[in-house]
Design a protein around this motif. Sequence first.
Motif, PDB file in Angstrom:
ATOM      1  N   LEU A 147       0.801  -1.032  -0.022  1.00 58.65           N
ATOM      2  CA  LEU A 147       0.002  -0.012  -0.060  1.00 58.65           C
ATOM      3  C   LEU A 147       0.827   1.179   0.110  1.00 58.65           C
ATOM      4  CD1 LEU A 147      -2.980  -1.041   2.531  1.00 58.65           C
ATOM      5  CD2 LEU A 147      -2.826  -0.683  -0.103  1.00 58.65           C
ATOM      6  N   ALA A 148       2.057   1.289   0.737  1.00 58.15           N
ATOM      7  CA  ALA A 148       2.896   2.395   0.716  1.00 58.15           C
ATOM      8  C   ALA A 148       3.561   2.641  -0.431  1.00 58.15           C
ATOM      9  CB  ALA A 148       3.959   2.233   1.861  1.00 58.15           C
ATOM     10  N   ALA A 149       3.658   1.415  -1.568  1.00 52.28           N
ATOM     11  CA  ALA A 149       4.568   1.624  -2.458  1.00 52.28           C
ATOM     12  C   ALA A 149       3.475   2.113  -3.890  1.00 52.28           C
ATOM     13  CB  ALA A 149       5.163   0.309  -2.914  1.00 52.28           C
ATOM     14  N   LEU A 150       2.340   1.402  -4.074  1.00 49.54           N
ATOM     15  CA  LEU A 150       1.578   1.574  -4.871  1.00 49.54           C
ATOM     16  C   LEU A 150       1.389   3.065  -5.308  1.00 49.54           C
ATOM     17  CD1 LEU A 150      -0.615  -1.551  -4.967  1.00 49.54           C
ATOM     18  CD2 LEU A 150       1.080  -1.045  -6.573  1.00 49.54           C
ATOM     19  N   THR A 151       1.330   3.643  -6.612  1.00 53.16           N
ATOM     20  CA  THR A 151       0.790   4.905  -6.955  1.00 53.16           C
ATOM     21  C   THR A 151       0.163   4.971  -8.014  1.00 53.16           C
ATOM     22  OG1 THR A 151       2.898   5.804  -5.863  1.00 53.16           O
ATOM     23  CG2 THR A 151       1.786   7.301  -7.437  1.00 53.16           C
ATOM     24  N   PRO A 152      -1.117   5.337  -8.142  1.00 54.46           N
ATOM     25  CA  PRO A 152      -2.075   5.674  -7.174  1.00 54.46           C
ATOM     26  C   PRO A 152      -2.485   4.633  -6.046  1.00 54.46           C
ATOM     27  CG  PRO A 152      -3.202   5.519  -8.966  1.00 54.46           C
ATOM     28  CD  PRO A 152      -2.050   5.357  -9.567  1.00 54.46           C
ATOM     29  N   ARG A 153      -2.329   5.036  -4.914  1.00 46.45           N
ATOM     30  CA  ARG A 153      -2.592   4.040  -3.721  1.00 46.45           C
ATOM     31  C   ARG A 153      -4.150   3.596  -4.409  1.00 46.45           C
ATOM     32  NH1 ARG A 153      -5.222   3.574   1.467  1.00 46.45           N
ATOM     33  NH2 ARG A 153      -3.905   2.446   2.987  1.00 46.45           N
ATOM     34  N   PRO A 154      -4.173   2.192  -4.274  1.00 46.18           N
ATOM     35  CA  PRO A 154      -5.685   1.706  -4.348  1.00 46.18           C
ATOM     36  C   PRO A 154      -6.463   1.759  -3.139  1.00 46.18           C
ATOM     37  CG  PRO A 154      -3.876  -0.371  -4.227  1.00 46.18           C
ATOM     38  CD  PRO A 154      -3.188   1.280  -4.023  1.00 46.18           C
ATOM     39  N   LEU A 155      -7.709   1.646  -3.274  1.00 52.53           N
ATOM     40  CA  LEU A 155      -8.638   1.539  -2.302  1.00 52.53           C
ATOM     41  C   LEU A 155      -8.401   0.340  -1.359  1.00 52.53           C
ATOM     42  CD1 LEU A 155     -10.819   3.559  -1.519  1.00 52.53           C
ATOM     43  CD2 LEU A 155     -12.532   1.943  -2.599  1.00 52.53           C
ATOM     44  N   ALA A 156      -8.083   0.479  -0.079  1.00 50.46           N
ATOM     45  CA  ALA A 156      -7.833  -0.461   0.709  1.00 50.46           C
ATOM     46  C   ALA A 156      -9.073  -1.091   1.421  1.00 50.46           C
ATOM     47  CB  ALA A 156      -6.577  -0.157   1.555  1.00 50.46           C
ATOM     48  N   VAL A 157      -9.581  -2.086   1.099  1.00 47.81           N
ATOM     49  CA  VAL A 157     -10.979  -2.623   2.178  1.00 47.81           C
ATOM     50  C   VAL A 157     -10.453  -3.784   2.934  1.00 47.81           C
ATOM     51  CG1 VAL A 157     -13.258  -3.213   1.432  1.00 47.81           C
ATOM     52  CG2 VAL A 157     -12.063  -1.696  -0.027  1.00 47.81           C
ATOM     53  N   GLY A 158     -10.911  -3.621   4.027  1.00 47.67           N
ATOM     54  CA  GLY A 158     -10.412  -4.715   5.060  1.00 47.67           C
ATOM     55  C   GLY A 158     -11.707  -5.610   5.221  1.00 47.67           C
ATOM     56  N   VAL A 159     -11.592  -6.835   5.165  1.00 48.36           N
ATOM     57  CA  VAL A 159     -12.740  -7.882   5.192  1.00 48.36           C
ATOM     58  C   VAL A 159     -12.483  -8.603   6.402  1.00 48.36           C
ATOM     59  CG1 VAL A 159     -13.578  -7.571   2.918  1.00 48.36           C
ATOM     60  CG2 VAL A 159     -11.799  -9.131   3.352  1.00 48.36           C
ATOM     61  N   GLY A 160     -13.373  -8.711   7.134  1.00 45.26           N
ATOM     62  CA  GLY A 160     -13.060  -9.502   8.637  1.00 45.26           C
ATOM     63  C   GLY A 160     -14.415  -9.808   9.380  1.00 45.26           C
ATOM     64  N   PHE A 161     -14.167 -10.769  10.201  1.00 46.69           N
ATOM     65  CA  PHE A 161     -15.347 -11.142  11.284  1.00 46.69           C
ATOM     66  C   PHE A 161     -15.200 -10.089  12.441  1.00 46.69           C
ATOM     67  CE2 PHE A 161     -14.462 -15.336   9.338  1.00 46.69           C
ATOM     68  CZ  PHE A 161     -15.590 -15.276   8.395  1.00 46.69           C
ATOM     69  N   GLU A 162     -16.505  -9.571  13.064  1.00 43.62           N
ATOM     70  CA  GLU A 162     -16.543  -9.028  14.059  1.00 43.62           C
ATOM     71  C   GLU A 162     -15.580  -9.440  15.450  1.00 43.62           C
ATOM     72  OE1 GLU A 162     -17.595  -6.009  14.937  1.00 43.62           O
ATOM     73  OE2 GLU A 162     -17.857  -5.507  12.576  1.00 43.62           O
ATOM     74  N   ILE A 163     -15.512 -11.004  15.464  1.00 46.08           N
ATOM     75  CA  ILE A 163     -14.799 -11.558  16.564  1.00 46.08           C
ATOM     76  C   ILE A 163     -13.516 -11.213  16.508  1.00 46.08           C
ATOM     77  CG2 ILE A 163     -16.656 -13.476  16.522  1.00 46.08           C
ATOM     78  CD1 ILE A 163     -14.362 -15.297  15.297  1.00 46.08           C
ATOM     79  N   ASN A 164     -13.076 -10.435  15.312  1.00 45.79           N
ATOM     80  CA  ASN A 164     -11.426 -10.156  15.423  1.00 45.79           C
ATOM     81  C   ASN A 164     -11.352  -8.787  15.616  1.00 45.79           C
ATOM     82  OD1 ASN A 164     -11.314 -12.896  12.983  1.00 45.79           O
ATOM     83  ND2 ASN A 164     -10.260 -12.684  14.853  1.00 45.79           N
ATOM     84  N   ARG A 165     -12.606  -7.841  16.129  1.00 44.29           N
ATOM     85  CA  ARG A 165     -12.312  -6.593  16.249  1.00 44.29           C
ATOM     86  C   ARG A 165     -11.577  -6.409  17.537  1.00 44.29           C
ATOM     87  NH1 ARG A 165     -15.025  -1.691  14.885  1.00 44.29           N
ATOM     88  NH2 ARG A 165     -16.309  -2.779  13.202  1.00 44.29           N
TER      89      ARG A 165
END
Length: 193
Positions: A147-165
């Motif tokens: 994410l730090a290297a890509l230009t333009p930076r892609p949209l970063a979408v985290g996908v996870g379960f609430e039990i890992n919040r």
Amino acid sequence: MQEANEDNTAWRRALRRDMVARRAALSEAEHDVLSARIVAHLIAALPAPRVVAFCWPIKHEPDVRAIVPHWAGCGTRAALPVVVQEGAPLAFRHWAPETPLEPDRYGIPTPMAGEWLIPDLILLPLNGFDGEGYRLGYGGGYFDRTLAALTPRPLAVGVGFEINRLPSIRPESHDQRLDWLVTEAGAVRVGGV
């Protein structure tokens, strides 16, 4: 200062194991239902990108592969991450259902050949995460470097379960903030995008 870093490293190592164990405790039916809810929230919240990078699910991560054929119907191309060199940013190879996959050095199914693509949206698995949009991965730092290297930076979408919040992952200076968090509870835009 070094002692604080070592304490945080040990804390994160233990937390990673706990996050995987929480997901492993889900039944297959629960996992499938929660994964389907995440995909439904992705569809409702985000327009189809030009190129989506996604991760083959490992360690009981949400299985969001169903978003790929949905977005493909809108013209989206899909890509999987490839470790091209230890300690370097990831690259992304085109993926289609007929693409042969082989385990990489980490045992993750990966395309060993094919066209390189640059994603404009990356679905990142959340081993652990906090409400500020920071994710806890598995410790390799690959997605943060990418994410730090890509230009333009892609949209970063985290996908996870609430039990890992978590209340906080105790982000460090190299941790990249996500743009969206999507769980079975819904999709939330974060990171000031």
